[in-house]
Motif scaffolding. Structure first.
Motif, PDB file in Angstrom:
ATOM      1  N   GLN A 100     -41.522 -52.171 -46.269  1.00  0.00           N
ATOM      2  CA  GLN A 100     -41.343 -51.241 -45.056  1.00  0.00           C
ATOM      3  C   GLN A 100     -42.676 -50.547 -44.625  1.00  0.00           C
ATOM      4  O   GLN A 100     -43.331 -49.980 -45.313  1.00  0.00           O
ATOM      5  CB  GLN A 100     -40.445 -50.332 -45.542  1.00  0.00           C
ATOM      6  CG  GLN A 100     -39.908 -49.324 -44.408  1.00  0.00           C
ATOM      7  CD  GLN A 100     -39.451 -49.902 -43.521  1.00  0.00           C
ATOM      8  OE1 GLN A 100     -38.760 -51.105 -43.397  1.00  0.00           O
ATOM      9  NE2 GLN A 100     -39.264 -49.329 -42.120  1.00  0.00           N
ATOM     10  N   CYS A 153     -38.194 -46.355 -40.273  1.00  0.00           N
ATOM     11  CA  CYS A 153     -36.971 -46.292 -40.921  1.00  0.00           C
ATOM     12  C   CYS A 153     -36.293 -47.461 -40.921  1.00  0.00           C
ATOM     13  O   CYS A 153     -36.010 -48.110 -39.789  1.00  0.00           O
ATOM     14  CB  CYS A 153     -35.945 -45.109 -40.416  1.00  0.00           C
ATOM     15  SG  CYS A 153     -34.407 -44.972 -41.295  1.00  0.00           S
ATOM     16  N   GLY A 189     -38.463 -44.967 -44.629  1.00  0.00           N
ATOM     17  CA  GLY A 189     -38.003 -45.421 -45.861  1.00  0.00           C
ATOM     18  C   GLY A 189     -37.038 -46.540 -45.790  1.00  0.00           C
ATOM     19  O   GLY A 189     -36.562 -46.645 -44.537  1.00  0.00           O
ATOM     20  N   GLU A 190     -36.028 -47.062 -46.712  1.00  0.00           N
ATOM     21  CA  GLU A 190     -34.874 -47.728 -46.452  1.00  0.00           C
ATOM     22  C   GLU A 190     -33.687 -46.809 -46.912  1.00  0.00           C
ATOM     23  O   GLU A 190     -33.579 -46.376 -47.998  1.00  0.00           O
ATOM     24  CB  GLU A 190     -35.176 -48.853 -47.452  1.00  0.00           C
ATOM     25  CG  GLU A 190     -33.997 -49.962 -47.350  1.00  0.00           C
ATOM     26  CD  GLU A 190     -34.046 -51.179 -48.123  1.00  0.00           C
ATOM     27  OE1 GLU A 190     -34.807 -52.154 -47.790  1.00  0.00           O
ATOM     28  OE2 GLU A 190     -33.457 -51.161 -49.204  1.00  0.00           O
ATOM     29  N   THR A 235     -32.991 -42.669 -49.251  1.00  0.00           N
ATOM     30  CA  THR A 235     -34.123 -41.544 -48.992  1.00  0.00           C
ATOM     31  C   THR A 235     -33.780 -40.078 -49.333  1.00  0.00           C
ATOM     32  O   THR A 235     -32.583 -39.626 -49.284  1.00  0.00           O
ATOM     33  CB  THR A 235     -34.447 -41.577 -47.440  1.00  0.00           C
ATOM     34  OG1 THR A 235     -33.486 -41.070 -46.752  1.00  0.00           O
ATOM     35  CG2 THR A 235     -34.885 -43.142 -47.042  1.00  0.00           C
TER      36      THR A 235
END
Length: 205
Positions: free
Chosen positions: A25, A30, A102-103, A117
């Motif tokens: 990522q 996001c 983030g994921e 997250t």
């Protein structure tokens, strides 16, 4: 000796392929990885919509669900809603998410959820507390146990405020902090405006 060199080269090659195939990522983005397990949603369109502000072609993202999965990728920081196409939305819970780096792992179903997250993990805790509160409040209101219902709602408001205070900053902090302010303004029939305690509905003098 040749066999050792050959196997070493194969091992290095496999490690290189694995490293290249792994999706990383990008910093600041996001990546929302979603699952929609109900087969009736296959091929239906799902939307990522800003929680507040204009919902336009520039601010709304959408994608079709395939094999029970969907993904969104954005660098816009915001509170957002994940919604099924309104033609097929009945029976599926809209989901509030924090779009942050983030994921984010999402499940959209009759009960939806998000995690992965820091702010979304906290939002999920608050969401579950909210659902328990709403069910209990509805039950008490139906049986005219209004005093108990008021007490439970006051405790929930304080819980929400405290959760926001513990976060100190961020999108989720701002969202929770806006839900239950401690005071509000009331305009009286004589034209005066007074400040009222939001929990007791009494004037603050």
């Amino acid at each position: 000796m040749k066999k050792i060199v050959f196997y070493s080269m194969v091992a290095v090659l496999l490690l290189t392929v694995a490293a290249c195939s792994k999706k990383e990522q990008p910093a600041g983005r996001c990546h929302i990885v979603g699952v929609a397990p109900n087969p009736t949603l296959e091929g239906k369109r799902i939307f990522l919509v800003p929680f507040s502000g204009p919902a336009t072609a520039e601010t709304v993202d959408s994608i079709e669900i395939h094999d029970g999965k969907f993904e969104f990728d954005t660098d816009t920081l915001m509170m957002a809603k994940i919604l099924i196409d309104y033609h097929y939305r009945l029976g599926f819970q809209p989901l509030l998410v924090v779009v942050e780096p983030g994921e984010v792992k999402v499940v959209v179903d009759s009960i939806s959820s998000a995690s992965g997250t820091p702010q979304n993990d906290s939002l999920q805790v608050w969401k579950e507390a909210t659902e328990r509160h709403n069910a209990q409040l509805m039950s008490l209101r139906k049986t005219n146990m209004n005093a108990q219902a008021d007490s439970i709602h006051l405790a929930y408001k304080k819980y929400t405020r405290q959760m926001a205070a513990n976060m100190k900053e961020g999108l989720l902090h701002d969202f929770l902090n806006s839900l239950y302010p401690l005071t509000y303004q009331r305009k009286l029939s004589d034209g005066r405006t007074i400040t009222v305690n939001a929990d007791t509905n009494e004037e603050i003098k």
